[in-house]
Design a protein around this motif. Structure first.
Motif, PDB file in Angstrom:
ATOM      1  N   LEU A   1      81.727  24.366  16.725  1.00  0.00           N
ATOM      2  CA  LEU A   1      80.286  25.071  17.141  1.00  0.00           C
ATOM      3  C   LEU A   1      79.627  25.202  16.758  1.00  0.00           C
ATOM      4  N   ARG A   2      79.592  25.985  15.528  1.00  0.00           N
ATOM      5  CA  ARG A   2      78.299  25.704  13.958  1.00  0.00           C
ATOM      6  C   ARG A   2      78.354  24.909  13.407  1.00  0.00           C
ATOM      7  N   MET A   3      79.400  24.263  13.554  1.00  0.00           N
ATOM      8  CA  MET A   3      78.779  22.912  12.579  1.00  0.00           C
ATOM      9  C   MET A   3      78.681  21.749  13.669  1.00  0.00           C
ATOM     10  N   GLN A   4      77.986  22.034  14.605  1.00  0.00           N
ATOM     11  CA  GLN A   4      77.713  20.768  15.968  1.00  0.00           C
ATOM     12  C   GLN A   4      76.047  21.669  15.663  1.00  0.00           C
ATOM     13  N   GLU A   5      76.027  22.605  15.452  1.00  0.00           N
ATOM     14  CA  GLU A   5      74.138  22.828  15.436  1.00  0.00           C
ATOM     15  C   GLU A   5      73.272  22.941  13.791  1.00  0.00           C
ATOM     16  N   THR A   6      74.992  23.003  12.899  1.00  0.00           N
ATOM     17  CA  THR A   6      73.901  22.634  11.976  1.00  0.00           C
ATOM     18  C   THR A   6      73.279  21.348  11.506  1.00  0.00           C
ATOM     19  N   VAL A   7      74.132  20.126  11.964  1.00  0.00           N
ATOM     20  CA  VAL A   7      74.023  18.696  11.641  1.00  0.00           C
ATOM     21  C   VAL A   7      72.691  18.214  12.680  1.00  0.00           C
ATOM     22  N   ILE A   8      72.878  18.652  13.760  1.00  0.00           N
ATOM     23  CA  ILE A   8      71.940  18.528  14.569  1.00  0.00           C
ATOM     24  C   ILE A   8      70.210  18.856  14.665  1.00  0.00           C
ATOM     25  N   LEU A   9      70.507  20.513  13.256  1.00  0.00           N
ATOM     26  CA  LEU A   9      69.268  21.277  13.179  1.00  0.00           C
ATOM     27  C   LEU A   9      68.827  19.597  11.825  1.00  0.00           C
ATOM     28  N   GLU A  10      70.058  19.511  11.380  1.00  0.00           N
ATOM     29  CA  GLU A  10      69.841  18.974  10.194  1.00  0.00           C
ATOM     30  C   GLU A  10      69.210  17.266  10.212  1.00  0.00           C
TER      31      GLU A  10
ATOM     32  N   GLU B   1      65.461  17.261  11.473  1.00  0.00           N
ATOM     33  CA  GLU B   1      64.754  17.558  10.202  1.00  0.00           C
ATOM     34  C   GLU B   1      64.838  16.279   9.088  1.00  0.00           C
ATOM     35  N   SER B   2      65.692  15.578   9.137  1.00  0.00           N
ATOM     36  CA  SER B   2      65.720  14.661   8.210  1.00  0.00           C
ATOM     37  C   SER B   2      64.709  13.782   8.733  1.00  0.00           C
ATOM     38  N   LEU B   3      64.381  13.502  10.583  1.00  0.00           N
ATOM     39  CA  LEU B   3      63.464  12.960  11.407  1.00  0.00           C
ATOM     40  C   LEU B   3      63.107  13.020  11.241  1.00  0.00           C
ATOM     41  N   GLY B   4      62.112  14.788  10.523  1.00  0.00           N
ATOM     42  CA  GLY B   4      60.015  15.503  10.612  1.00  0.00           C
ATOM     43  C   GLY B   4      60.695  15.922  11.781  1.00  0.00           C
ATOM     44  N   HIS B   5      61.220  16.741  11.986  1.00  0.00           N
ATOM     45  CA  HIS B   5      60.817  17.279  13.198  1.00  0.00           C
ATOM     46  C   HIS B   5      60.679  18.488  12.730  1.00  0.00           C
ATOM     47  N   ASP B   6      60.206  19.677  13.361  1.00  0.00           N
ATOM     48  CA  ASP B   6      60.521  21.481  13.793  1.00  0.00           C
ATOM     49  C   ASP B   6      61.214  21.321  14.645  1.00  0.00           C
ATOM     50  N   PRO B   7      62.714  22.443  13.976  1.00  0.00           N
ATOM     51  CA  PRO B   7      63.383  22.708  15.033  1.00  0.00           C
ATOM     52  C   PRO B   7      62.824  23.123  16.921  1.00  0.00           C
TER      53      PRO B   7
ATOM     54  N   ALA C   1      76.168  20.685  23.504  1.00  0.00           N
ATOM     55  CA  ALA C   1      75.147  21.330  22.304  1.00  0.00           C
ATOM     56  C   ALA C   1      73.909  21.398  22.534  1.00  0.00           C
ATOM     57  N   TRP C   2      73.512  19.971  22.139  1.00  0.00           N
ATOM     58  CA  TRP C   2      71.790  20.333  22.697  1.00  0.00           C
ATOM     59  C   TRP C   2      71.055  20.907  23.425  1.00  0.00           C
ATOM     60  N   ASP C   3      72.529  20.814  24.845  1.00  0.00           N
ATOM     61  CA  ASP C   3      71.842  21.877  25.555  1.00  0.00           C
ATOM     62  C   ASP C   3      71.773  23.708  25.716  1.00  0.00           C
ATOM     63  N   ARG C   4      72.846  23.894  24.810  1.00  0.00           N
ATOM     64  CA  ARG C   4      73.406  24.870  23.999  1.00  0.00           C
ATOM     65  C   ARG C   4      72.298  25.405  23.351  1.00  0.00           C
ATOM     66  N   MET C   5      71.818  24.644  22.482  1.00  0.00           N
ATOM     67  CA  MET C   5      70.895  24.892  21.267  1.00  0.00           C
ATOM     68  C   MET C   5      69.894  25.627  22.480  1.00  0.00           C
ATOM     69  N   LEU C   6      69.729  24.609  23.417  1.00  0.00           N
ATOM     70  CA  LEU C   6      67.834  25.099  23.668  1.00  0.00           C
ATOM     71  C   LEU C   6      68.169  26.461  24.758  1.00  0.00           C
ATOM     72  N   SER C   7      68.755  26.445  25.149  1.00  0.00           N
ATOM     73  CA  SER C   7      69.607  27.906  25.813  1.00  0.00           C
ATOM     74  C   SER C   7      68.929  28.899  24.974  1.00  0.00           C
ATOM     75  N   THR C   8      70.054  28.780  23.712  1.00  0.00           N
ATOM     76  CA  THR C   8      70.245  30.266  23.223  1.00  0.00           C
ATOM     77  C   THR C   8      68.544  30.403  22.163  1.00  0.00           C
ATOM     78  N   GLY C   9      67.541  28.832  21.513  1.00  0.00           N
ATOM     79  CA  GLY C   9      66.692  29.044  21.834  1.00  0.00           C
ATOM     80  C   GLY C   9      66.120  29.294  20.010  1.00  0.00           C
ATOM     81  N   ASP C  10      67.709  27.627  19.327  1.00  0.00           N
ATOM     82  CA  ASP C  10      67.333  27.375  17.962  1.00  0.00           C
ATOM     83  C   ASP C  10      66.999  26.267  17.943  1.00  0.00           C
ATOM     84  N   ILE C  11      66.646  25.741  19.358  1.00  0.00           N
ATOM     85  CA  ILE C  11      65.939  24.646  19.053  1.00  0.00           C
ATOM     86  C   ILE C  11      65.304  24.909  19.528  1.00  0.00           C
TER      87      ILE C  11
END
Length: 238
Positions: A170-179, A182-188, A224-234
């Motif tokens: 799960l942490r790996m998934q979150e890291t890949v999404i964040l990276e 950022e590679s697309l020029g977005h602030d998570p 993974a996307w929905d999980r990160m939205l719910s936790t505020g990581d994105i």
């Protein structure tokens, strides 16, 4: 028992505890970790409140099992129907078999440690009274080490954790999404909101990483996307 592929977990403060929960003890016996597991913040300058929340967040050995099994089963189905080579088919089947074997081992260690603790004062596993409570007993690292040695079990247990070269799925998934964001020029934390009739940032990220490791399952990326939205990581910009 020593896992052939050792997993370790990111730690924020390796000296935060000299004891571990039952699930952390299972991770140690499996060779996944070598001490307390304390998740590290994705933020460069986390607040005191966030650090405290991370230190107190419980670790569960079965975190992500369902998603990982789904991912591996999906890989087996795809290699079996896409005309893949026998080597690819065998590799996918072996990965699923290895995962199921590790799940069985984790359950076995969980039962054995819980059984030892149930002996109460006669247990070789001593409790850290400072951190233990009804729902999460904490086993002192030293007694876990002695218990394992007396039983003839091999561990890589040391008094503190080290930052390793692998993270839970799960942490790996979150890291890949964040990276990828950022590679697309977005602030998570300030993603552009979706516009009607226009592909949004989620779609752009999905096109780059969905269907690839570690998003092999049909719904793994969405979860993974929905999980990160719910936790505020994105978050979308308001």
């Amino acid at each position: 028992m020593e896992s052939e592929t050792r997993r370790t977990y990111p730690v924020e403060d390796s000296f935060s505890r000299t004891s571990v929960t039952v699930h952390e003890a299972v991770a140690i016996m499996l060779g996944y970790a070598d001490g307390p597991i304390v998740m590290r913040s994705f933020n460069e300058n986390p607040s005191d409140e966030e650090l405290e929340a991370l230190r107190s967040a419980p670790f569960y050995i079965d975190e992500g099992w369902r998603e990982e099994r789904e991912s591996l089963e999906d890989a087996c189905r795809r290699t079996g129907t896409e005309g893949s080579s026998q080597e690819s088919i065998d590799k996918a089947a072996e990965a699923l078999e290895t995962f199921e074997r590790e799940v069985s081992e984790a359950k076995r260690w969980l039962c054995e440690i819980e059984d030892e603790l149930s002996k109460g004062e006669a247990s070789a596993l001593r409790l850290d009274t400072k951190h233990s409570h009804d729902h999460f007993p904490h086993i002192t690292l030293w007694s876990l080490r002695e218990w394992a040695q007396d039983k003839g079990y091999e561990t890589r247990l040391v008094p503190v954790s080290r930052v390793g070269d692998a993270t839970p799925k799960l942490r790996m998934q979150e890291t890949v999404i964040l990276e990828t964001l950022e590679s697309l020029g977005h602030d998570p934390k300030r993603m552009p909101p979706n516009s009607k009739g226009v592909s949004g940032v989620k779609s752009a990220v999905s096109k780059k990483i969905d269907g690839k490791e570690p998003f092999l399952g049909s719904t793994v990326f969405k979860k993974a996307w929905d999980r990160m939205l719910s936790t505020g990581d994105i978050a979308y910009e308001k």
